[in-house]
Design an enzyme around this catalytic site. Structure first.
Site, PDB file in Angstrom:
ATOM      1  N   ASP A  81      95.631  40.870  77.596  1.00 13.03           N
ATOM      2  CA  ASP A  81      96.875  41.478  77.124  1.00 13.03           C
ATOM      3  C   ASP A  81      97.632  42.049  78.330  1.00 13.03           C
ATOM      4  O   ASP A  81      97.030  42.315  79.389  1.00 13.03           O
ATOM      5  CB  ASP A  81      96.502  42.585  76.118  1.00 13.03           C
ATOM      6  CG  ASP A  81      97.682  43.016  75.259  1.00 13.03           C
ATOM      7  OD1 ASP A  81      98.669  42.284  75.180  1.00 13.03           O
ATOM      8  OD2 ASP A  81      97.596  44.108  74.651  1.00 13.03           O
ATOM      9  N   HIS A  82      98.939  42.274  78.169  1.00 14.85           N
ATOM     10  CA  HIS A  82      99.811  42.892  79.190  1.00 14.85           C
ATOM     11  C   HIS A  82      99.213  42.996  80.590  1.00 14.85           C
ATOM     12  O   HIS A  82      98.450  43.927  80.884  1.00 14.85           O
ATOM     13  CB  HIS A  82     100.170  44.330  78.807  1.00 14.85           C
ATOM     14  CG  HIS A  82     101.095  44.431  77.652  1.00 14.85           C
ATOM     15  ND1 HIS A  82     102.426  44.147  77.740  1.00 14.85           N
ATOM     16  CD2 HIS A  82     100.861  44.794  76.369  1.00 14.85           C
ATOM     17  CE1 HIS A  82     102.993  44.330  76.562  1.00 14.85           C
ATOM     18  NE2 HIS A  82     102.068  44.713  75.711  1.00 14.85           N
ATOM     19  N   HIS A 180     105.253  50.339  70.795  1.00 13.03           N
ATOM     20  CA  HIS A 180     103.817  50.467  71.077  1.00 13.03           C
ATOM     21  C   HIS A 180     103.389  51.831  70.560  1.00 13.03           C
ATOM     22  O   HIS A 180     103.895  52.860  71.009  1.00 13.03           O
ATOM     23  CB  HIS A 180     103.558  50.379  72.585  1.00 13.03           C
ATOM     24  CG  HIS A 180     103.499  48.982  73.109  1.00 13.03           C
ATOM     25  ND1 HIS A 180     104.234  48.551  74.188  1.00 13.03           N
ATOM     26  CD2 HIS A 180     102.778  47.904  72.699  1.00 13.03           C
ATOM     27  CE1 HIS A 180     103.958  47.269  74.420  1.00 13.03           C
ATOM     28  NE2 HIS A 180     103.088  46.855  73.536  1.00 13.03           N
ATOM     29  N   GLY A 181     102.481  51.858  69.588  1.00 16.15           N
ATOM     30  CA  GLY A 181     102.063  53.128  68.996  1.00 16.15           C
ATOM     31  C   GLY A 181     102.657  53.279  67.608  1.00 16.15           C
ATOM     32  O   GLY A 181     103.207  52.320  67.048  1.00 16.15           O
ATOM     33  N   HIS A 208     104.662  42.436  69.481  1.00 18.22           N
ATOM     34  CA  HIS A 208     103.822  43.555  69.945  1.00 18.22           C
ATOM     35  C   HIS A 208     104.150  44.766  69.076  1.00 18.22           C
ATOM     36  O   HIS A 208     105.180  44.807  68.421  1.00 18.22           O
ATOM     37  CB  HIS A 208     104.114  43.858  71.419  1.00 18.22           C
ATOM     38  CG  HIS A 208     103.473  42.858  72.345  1.00 18.22           C
ATOM     39  ND1 HIS A 208     102.463  43.191  73.209  1.00 18.22           N
ATOM     40  CD2 HIS A 208     103.677  41.535  72.501  1.00 18.22           C
ATOM     41  CE1 HIS A 208     102.082  42.112  73.874  1.00 18.22           C
ATOM     42  NE2 HIS A 208     102.807  41.087  73.461  1.00 18.22           N
ATOM     43  N   GLY A 209     103.249  45.760  69.111  1.00 14.89           N
ATOM     44  CA  GLY A 209     103.534  46.985  68.355  1.00 14.89           C
ATOM     45  C   GLY A 209     103.368  46.802  66.864  1.00 14.89           C
ATOM     46  O   GLY A 209     104.192  47.276  66.070  1.00 14.89           O
ATOM     47  N   GLY A 210     102.290  46.134  66.462  1.00 20.31           N
ATOM     48  CA  GLY A 210     102.076  45.884  65.030  1.00 20.31           C
ATOM     49  C   GLY A 210     101.753  47.149  64.241  1.00 20.31           C
ATOM     50  O   GLY A 210     102.110  47.254  63.062  1.00 20.31           O
ATOM     51  N   SER A 211     101.091  48.117  64.875  1.00 19.34           N
ATOM     52  CA  SER A 211     100.630  49.304  64.134  1.00 19.34           C
ATOM     53  C   SER A 211     101.763  49.990  63.381  1.00 19.34           C
ATOM     54  O   SER A 211     102.805  50.301  63.972  1.00 19.34           O
ATOM     55  CB  SER A 211     100.007  50.334  65.098  1.00 19.34           C
ATOM     56  OG  SER A 211      98.807  49.840  65.615  1.00 19.34           O
ATOM     57  N   ASN A 230     100.245  41.764  67.518  1.00 22.94           N
ATOM     58  CA  ASN A 230      99.294  42.623  68.245  1.00 22.94           C
ATOM     59  C   ASN A 230      99.112  43.963  67.535  1.00 22.94           C
ATOM     60  O   ASN A 230     100.108  44.612  67.170  1.00 22.94           O
ATOM     61  CB  ASN A 230      99.833  42.928  69.647  1.00 22.94           C
ATOM     62  CG  ASN A 230      99.856  41.715  70.544  1.00 22.94           C
ATOM     63  OD1 ASN A 230      99.698  40.586  70.092  1.00 22.94           O
ATOM     64  ND2 ASN A 230     100.063  41.949  71.827  1.00 22.94           N
TER      65      ASN A 230
END
Ligand code: 13P
Length: 279
Positions: A81-82, A180-181, A208-211, A230
């Protein structure tokens, strides 16, 4: 079985489902993610970020995944990742990763293109897939990856077309309003921008940043070309909260705690796999 990212994403992109990419940094996370894939009959991406090199080396992470994937009944992609350090990318390829994300999103466009193209040439020669990013995500709460100075910059659809044509990346990470987060306010996911990107390029897109992203938004994104999603923060938060709860009433042996935590990871991952829609 270990596979590269392209093998997992090509059918997902064609058949409109997404494969979950879950961040791993411990035996419990690797085991929980792969067990969730097995219990749901779904391919999974075990992502190891350069941010977790303090937890284990690339080689150790690969040894764990290779051993677990050998026994697994579903395809497993081991993905870096990243990573903005090309030396680490090349070390990951040498260590046996099936996929790497070169993140040059903070660089000027031409430099991001040039570096990504170089990474693609090396990785593709080794049978390894490449994800790259255009645009950038802001940081929400409790993220272990984002930095306070990260700013949201939406991906420009025309730049995305030029980027994909010039680099030959296998998957493109886009910025359309996820963070992200955990979200600090109401998420505003720009599916209109995603639709334009999807029309402009013909590679699987990555969110990205699925949460914490609402289920309806995730479905709308999958319908518009997102084939990899992700998730990191929410798995960690779930495991920490359940561990704290457990320790208020029990003081288990550490080996038992490890098994319970593997189960917490598996449950959190299965929730997202259910949303992502593989059948
Ligand atoms: P979250 O922590 O918001 O789930 O994002 C994970 C991610 O995008 C990993 O690259």
């Amino acid at each position: 079985m270990l596979v590269n990212l392209k093998e997992i994403l090509t059918p997902a992109y064609a058949e409109h489902y997404a494969v979950g990419s879950f961040n791993c940094y411990s035996y419990e996370t690797f085991r929980g993610v792969i067990a969730a894939g097995e219990e749901t009959g779904t391919p999974v991406i075990a992502a190891f970020g350069a941010a977790y090199l303090a937890n284990m080396s690339l080689e150790t992470a690969h040894a764990i995944v290779a051993s677990l994937a050998k026994e697994a009944s579903v395809p497993v992609c081991f993905h870096l990742d990243h990573c903005s350090d090309m030396h680490v990318i090349y070390r990951a390829i040498k260590a046996g990763f099936g996929s790497v994300m070169y993140d040059g999103s903070m660089l000027p466009f031409a430099e991001n293109v040039a570096n990504t193209r170089t990474v693609c040439q090396v990785a593709h020669a080794c049978g390894v897939s490449v994800e790259a990013e255009l645009g950038s995500l802001a940081v929400g709460a409790d993220s272990h990856e984002g930095r306070a100075e990260d700013v949201e910059q939406y991906t420009d659809p025309q730049a995305a077309r030029e980027f994909v044509d010039s680099t030959e990346v296998d998957a493109l990470a886009v910025s359309i309003g996820t963070v992200h987060g955990l979200y600090k306010g109401n998420p505003d996911i720009r599916t209109d921008i995603l639709e334009e990107i999807h029309r402009a390029v013909d590679v699987p897109l990555v969110l990205h940043g699925g949460s914490g992203t609402p289920e309806d938004d995730l479905h709308a994104c999958i319908a518009r070309g997102i084939a990899k999603i992700n998730v990191n923060t929410e798995i960690s938060s779930a495991v920490v909260a359940q561990t704290a709860e457990l320790l208020t009433s029990e003081k288990p042996h550490y080996s038992v705690l490890s098994l319970r935590q593997t189960d917490y990871v598996k449950t959190a991952v299965k929730k997202y796999i259910g949303i992502f829609g593989h059948s």
